[in-house]
Design a protein around this motif. Sequence first.
Motif, PDB file in Angstrom:
ATOM      1  N   GLY A 128     -10.152   7.032   8.618  1.00 25.11           N
ATOM      2  CA  GLY A 128      -9.926   6.282   7.593  1.00 25.11           C
ATOM      3  C   GLY A 128      -8.508   6.598   6.916  1.00 25.11           C
ATOM      4  O   GLY A 128      -7.640   7.121   7.701  1.00 25.11           O
ATOM      5  N   CYS A 129      -8.278   6.090   5.776  1.00 27.46           N
ATOM      6  CA  CYS A 129      -6.842   6.300   5.049  1.00 27.46           C
ATOM      7  C   CYS A 129      -6.416   7.422   4.485  1.00 27.46           C
ATOM      8  O   CYS A 129      -7.491   8.173   3.911  1.00 27.46           O
ATOM      9  CB  CYS A 129      -6.771   4.960   4.090  1.00 27.46           C
ATOM     10  N   LEU A 130      -5.352   8.081   4.876  1.00 29.05           N
ATOM     11  CA  LEU A 130      -5.127   9.421   3.949  1.00 29.05           C
ATOM     12  C   LEU A 130      -4.087   8.958   3.041  1.00 29.05           C
ATOM     13  O   LEU A 130      -3.450   7.916   2.980  1.00 29.05           O
ATOM     14  CB  LEU A 130      -4.178  10.342   5.034  1.00 29.05           C
ATOM     15  N   CYS A 131      -3.806   9.883   1.882  1.00 28.82           N
ATOM     16  CA  CYS A 131      -2.949   9.298   0.791  1.00 28.82           C
ATOM     17  C   CYS A 131      -1.507   9.884   1.382  1.00 28.82           C
ATOM     18  O   CYS A 131      -1.253  10.265   2.344  1.00 28.82           O
ATOM     19  CB  CYS A 131      -3.228  10.282  -0.257  1.00 28.82           C
ATOM     20  N   ALA A 132      -0.446   9.193   0.690  1.00 26.97           N
ATOM     21  CA  ALA A 132       0.720   9.266   1.096  1.00 26.97           C
ATOM     22  C   ALA A 132       1.473  10.607   1.017  1.00 26.97           C
ATOM     23  O   ALA A 132       1.978  11.011   1.891  1.00 26.97           O
ATOM     24  CB  ALA A 132       1.670   8.573  -0.028  1.00 26.97           C
ATOM     25  N   ASP A 133       0.797  11.568   0.113  1.00 23.71           N
ATOM     26  CA  ASP A 133       1.293  12.930   0.070  1.00 23.71           C
ATOM     27  C   ASP A 133       0.710  13.497   1.477  1.00 23.71           C
ATOM     28  O   ASP A 133       1.633  14.268   2.120  1.00 23.71           O
ATOM     29  CB  ASP A 133       0.718  13.641  -1.145  1.00 23.71           C
ATOM     30  N   CYS A 134      -0.649  13.493   1.863  1.00 28.33           N
ATOM     31  CA  CYS A 134      -0.809  14.202   3.256  1.00 28.33           C
ATOM     32  C   CYS A 134      -0.358  13.528   4.286  1.00 28.33           C
ATOM     33  O   CYS A 134      -0.063  14.286   5.160  1.00 28.33           O
ATOM     34  CB  CYS A 134      -2.379  13.920   2.963  1.00 28.33           C
ATOM     35  N   LEU A 135       0.019  12.193   4.406  1.00 30.23           N
ATOM     36  CA  LEU A 135       0.893  11.690   5.472  1.00 30.23           C
ATOM     37  C   LEU A 135       2.064  12.109   5.641  1.00 30.23           C
ATOM     38  O   LEU A 135       2.673  12.689   6.724  1.00 30.23           O
ATOM     39  CB  LEU A 135       0.867  10.230   5.269  1.00 30.23           C
ATOM     40  N   LEU A 136       2.731  12.605   4.332  1.00 31.89           N
ATOM     41  CA  LEU A 136       4.110  13.355   4.551  1.00 31.89           C
ATOM     42  C   LEU A 136       4.091  14.488   4.671  1.00 31.89           C
ATOM     43  O   LEU A 136       5.062  14.836   5.541  1.00 31.89           O
ATOM     44  CB  LEU A 136       4.871  12.956   3.037  1.00 31.89           C
ATOM     45  N   GLU A 137       3.037  15.442   4.426  1.00 33.75           N
ATOM     46  CA  GLU A 137       2.773  16.792   4.944  1.00 33.75           C
ATOM     47  C   GLU A 137       2.635  16.646   6.522  1.00 33.75           C
ATOM     48  O   GLU A 137       3.198  17.517   7.013  1.00 33.75           O
ATOM     49  CB  GLU A 137       1.739  17.469   4.123  1.00 33.75           C
ATOM     50  N   LEU A 138       1.769  15.792   6.893  1.00 36.98           N
ATOM     51  CA  LEU A 138       1.568  15.956   8.166  1.00 36.98           C
ATOM     52  C   LEU A 138       2.527  15.515   9.125  1.00 36.98           C
ATOM     53  O   LEU A 138       3.058  16.000  10.047  1.00 36.98           O
ATOM     54  CB  LEU A 138       0.347  15.183   8.547  1.00 36.98           C
ATOM     55  N   LYS A 139       3.403  14.511   8.731  1.00 39.72           N
ATOM     56  CA  LYS A 139       4.614  13.926   9.332  1.00 39.72           C
ATOM     57  C   LYS A 139       5.470  15.319   9.602  1.00 39.72           C
ATOM     58  O   LYS A 139       6.157  15.483  10.535  1.00 39.72           O
ATOM     59  CB  LYS A 139       5.245  12.753   8.668  1.00 39.72           C
ATOM     60  N   ALA A 140       5.919  15.945   8.438  1.00 44.54           N
ATOM     61  CA  ALA A 140       6.703  17.075   8.511  1.00 44.54           C
ATOM     62  C   ALA A 140       6.221  18.271   9.455  1.00 44.54           C
ATOM     63  O   ALA A 140       7.287  18.620  10.172  1.00 44.54           O
ATOM     64  CB  ALA A 140       6.842  17.723   6.924  1.00 44.54           C
ATOM     65  N   VAL A 141       4.865  18.374   9.438  1.00 44.16           N
ATOM     66  CA  VAL A 141       4.555  19.339  10.565  1.00 44.16           C
ATOM     67  C   VAL A 141       4.575  18.815  11.830  1.00 44.16           C
ATOM     68  O   VAL A 141       5.277  19.782  12.928  1.00 44.16           O
ATOM     69  CB  VAL A 141       2.981  19.341  10.337  1.00 44.16           C
ATOM     70  N   LEU A 142       4.499  17.703  12.066  1.00 48.07           N
ATOM     71  CA  LEU A 142       4.565  17.335  13.580  1.00 48.07           C
ATOM     72  C   LEU A 142       6.103  17.060  13.744  1.00 48.07           C
ATOM     73  O   LEU A 142       6.537  16.993  15.080  1.00 48.07           O
ATOM     74  CB  LEU A 142       3.982  15.859  13.748  1.00 48.07           C
ATOM     75  N   PRO A 197       6.968   6.232   7.122  1.00 45.37           N
ATOM     76  CA  PRO A 197       7.198   5.611   8.321  1.00 45.37           C
ATOM     77  C   PRO A 197       6.614   7.012   9.313  1.00 45.37           C
ATOM     78  O   PRO A 197       7.027   7.954   9.497  1.00 45.37           O
ATOM     79  CB  PRO A 197       8.588   5.579   8.718  1.00 45.37           C
ATOM     80  N   LEU A 198       5.830   6.299  10.299  1.00 39.63           N
ATOM     81  CA  LEU A 198       5.063   7.141  11.220  1.00 39.63           C
ATOM     82  C   LEU A 198       5.391   6.885  12.543  1.00 39.63           C
ATOM     83  O   LEU A 198       5.289   5.375  12.654  1.00 39.63           O
ATOM     84  CB  LEU A 198       3.642   7.370  11.159  1.00 39.63           C
ATOM     85  N   THR A 199       5.739   7.408  13.810  1.00 38.78           N
ATOM     86  CA  THR A 199       5.918   6.985  14.871  1.00 38.78           C
ATOM     87  C   THR A 199       4.553   6.804  15.491  1.00 38.78           C
ATOM     88  O   THR A 199       3.480   7.070  15.095  1.00 38.78           O
ATOM     89  CB  THR A 199       6.515   7.966  15.780  1.00 38.78           C
ATOM     90  N   LEU A 200       4.325   6.006  16.572  1.00 37.10           N
ATOM     91  CA  LEU A 200       3.037   5.725  17.401  1.00 37.10           C
ATOM     92  C   LEU A 200       2.419   7.116  17.679  1.00 37.10           C
ATOM     93  O   LEU A 200       1.096   7.560  17.483  1.00 37.10           O
ATOM     94  CB  LEU A 200       3.262   5.132  18.523  1.00 37.10           C
ATOM     95  N   GLU A 201       3.294   8.195  18.034  1.00 34.91           N
ATOM     96  CA  GLU A 201       2.612   9.419  18.585  1.00 34.91           C
ATOM     97  C   GLU A 201       2.080  10.355  17.397  1.00 34.91           C
ATOM     98  O   GLU A 201       0.935  10.743  17.292  1.00 34.91           O
ATOM     99  CB  GLU A 201       3.635  10.252  19.226  1.00 34.91           C
ATOM    100  N   CYS A 261       0.890  -1.211  -0.161  1.00 31.18           N
ATOM    101  CA  CYS A 261      -0.010  -0.037   0.118  1.00 31.18           C
ATOM    102  C   CYS A 261       0.829   1.368  -0.008  1.00 31.18           C
ATOM    103  O   CYS A 261       2.041   1.404   0.328  1.00 31.18           O
ATOM    104  CB  CYS A 261      -0.978  -0.077   1.261  1.00 31.18           C
ATOM    105  N   GLN A 262       0.437   2.348  -0.589  1.00 32.45           N
ATOM    106  CA  GLN A 262       1.162   3.477  -0.513  1.00 32.45           C
ATOM    107  C   GLN A 262       1.530   4.190   0.747  1.00 32.45           C
ATOM    108  O   GLN A 262       2.444   4.646   0.965  1.00 32.45           O
ATOM    109  CB  GLN A 262       0.561   4.494  -1.719  1.00 32.45           C
ATOM    110  N   CYS A 263       0.673   3.866   1.680  1.00 31.25           N
ATOM    111  CA  CYS A 263       1.058   4.607   2.807  1.00 31.25           C
ATOM    112  C   CYS A 263       2.300   3.733   3.730  1.00 31.25           C
ATOM    113  O   CYS A 263       2.875   4.319   4.530  1.00 31.25           O
ATOM    114  CB  CYS A 263      -0.423   4.285   3.882  1.00 31.25           C
ATOM    115  N   SER A 264       2.313   2.445   3.180  1.00 32.54           N
ATOM    116  CA  SER A 264       3.527   1.762   3.845  1.00 32.54           C
ATOM    117  C   SER A 264       4.795   2.530   3.731  1.00 32.54           C
ATOM    118  O   SER A 264       5.897   2.112   4.561  1.00 32.54           O
ATOM    119  CB  SER A 264       3.787   0.332   3.384  1.00 32.54           C
ATOM    120  N   GLY A 265       4.767   3.374   2.667  1.00 31.70           N
ATOM    121  CA  GLY A 265       5.999   4.107   2.604  1.00 31.70           C
ATOM    122  C   GLY A 265       6.415   5.519   3.501  1.00 31.70           C
ATOM    123  O   GLY A 265       7.385   6.016   3.273  1.00 31.70           O
TER     124      GLY A 265
END
Length: 69
Positions: free
Chosen positions: A47-61, A32-36, A26-30
């Motif tokens: 629900g599931c977020l796209c990989a681009d949004c996950l990357l953006e949110l990870k950068a913010v956090l 890596p997010l911490t538990l926090e 799955c695209q989200c497996s690329g």
Amino acid sequence: MLKHEIVSCPRCNRTFECRVNSIHRCQCSGVPLTLEERFRISEKYQGCLCADCLLELKAVLEHQPNAPL
């Protein structure tokens, strides 16, 4: 076996193929997010977020751990 599903990202509304039955492909497996980070994102979005949004949110956090998402 269930087929992959086309879903809309709850953050950007872009559609993508969710491979929940083949999560390692799955695209989200690329992204890596911490538990926090997972916890913070799941508080805001269901629900599931796209990989681009996950990357953006990870950068913010990573840069602002207490920032609103």
